[in-house]
Motif scaffolding. Sequence first.
Motif, short mmCIF file in Angstrom:
data_model
loop_
_atom_site.label_atom_id
_atom_site.label_comp_id
_atom_site.label_asym_id
_atom_site.label_seq_id
_atom_site.Cartn_x
_atom_site.Cartn_y
_atom_site.Cartn_z
N PRO A 106 0.83 -1.21 0.00
CA PRO A 106 0.00 0.00 0.00
C PRO A 106 0.87 1.26 0.00
N ALA A 107 0.33 2.34 -0.54
CA ALA A 107 1.09 3.59 -0.68
C ALA A 107 1.64 4.08 0.65
N ALA A 108 0.84 4.03 1.70
CA ALA A 108 1.29 4.52 3.01
C ALA A 108 2.48 3.72 3.53
N VAL A 109 2.47 2.43 3.29
CA VAL A 109 3.57 1.58 3.73
C VAL A 109 4.81 1.87 2.90
N ARG A 110 4.63 2.12 1.60
CA ARG A 110 5.77 2.44 0.74
C ARG A 110 6.46 3.72 1.19
N GLU A 111 5.65 4.71 1.58
CA GLU A 111 6.22 5.97 2.05
C GLU A 111 7.09 5.76 3.30
N GLY A 112 6.62 4.90 4.19
CA GLY A 112 7.40 4.61 5.39
C GLY A 112 8.71 3.92 5.07
N GLU B 215 10.34 4.21 2.27
CA GLU B 215 11.21 5.20 1.63
C GLU B 215 11.99 5.98 2.69
N ASP B 216 11.32 6.40 3.75
CA ASP B 216 11.99 7.12 4.83
C ASP B 216 13.02 6.23 5.51
N ASP B 217 12.64 4.96 5.73
CA ASP B 217 13.56 4.03 6.40
C ASP B 217 14.82 3.80 5.54
N LEU B 218 14.61 3.69 4.23
CA LEU B 218 15.75 3.43 3.34
C LEU B 218 16.67 4.64 3.29
N GLU B 219 16.09 5.83 3.23
CA GLU B 219 16.92 7.04 3.24
C GLU B 219 17.74 7.15 4.53
N ALA B 220 17.09 6.83 5.66
CA ALA B 220 17.79 6.88 6.94
C ALA B 220 18.91 5.85 6.98
N LEU B 221 18.65 4.67 6.41
CA LEU B 221 19.68 3.61 6.37
C LEU B 221 20.88 4.04 5.54
N MET B 222 20.61 4.72 4.42
CA MET B 222 21.71 5.15 3.55
C MET B 222 22.52 6.28 4.19
N ARG B 223 21.91 7.05 5.08
CA ARG B 223 22.64 8.13 5.74
C ARG B 223 23.47 7.65 6.92
N SER B 224 23.12 6.46 7.43
CA SER B 224 23.81 5.96 8.63
C SER B 224 25.19 5.42 8.30
#
Length: 235
Positions: free
Chosen positions: A218-224, A226-235
């Motif tokens: 679902p779109a709402a889950v995809r948005e979450g 996306e945020d998790d993946l961005e945070a992972l890439m910044r860590s």
Amino acid sequence: MVEADASWRDESLGARVRVALWLRDEVGEGGVFSKASMREAIKGTEQVDRRMRDLRPAGWAILTYRDKPSLQPDQLYLEKIGLPVWRAEHRAAGLRQISAKTRRYVYERDGHMCRRCGISAAEQYADEPGTHARLTLGHVNPHISGGGANAEDLITECARCNETVKHLTGVQMTKEQVWDRMKELPVQGKRQLLAWVKTDFRPLSPAEKVWGMYRQLPAAVREGLEDDLEALMRS
């Protein structure tokens, strides 16, 4: 038991039976009709177009303008009435039940992507802005009546490709058109394509496989995610 004199106006009957009776009584072999007129007659029924298509494996020949050039794009032609699906002994004729387990397996095997055009679930069509893909299962040989519902007989398709393939009497593009595109590929692309052609399979990279899984959420889950993946890439 539904008798031969049953009426398509009887709302207690199943949608496929009502569509068959309407075609028999209101259109007849050799008759031309439109989807709009069918929907107007069989009101309150979801996916009435699909119920009409379900008649084809039972021997009903329903042609579109792709099959019969004299038709308009919104017209269909009832060439032949097939098995009387309003009779109990033919009620399931041509229907192929797909188990939930098989459905899940095929979607996962195909990476949650249309095997014909490559689009993923809920992905937007490049040539139809605002229109998003819905995945379904089609049959490798869609014109074979009474085919199986085993995984090897099934293929993941988007609804648009599924609809197109059901109506095609030949291939969508000519041999020459495909060959021209093959020749335009760089050498590495030609090698890769040849490997896919020889095995009749295009393996997906790990990223592509996860992409297909991601797109079916679902779109709402995809948005979450996306945020998790961005945070992972910044860590």
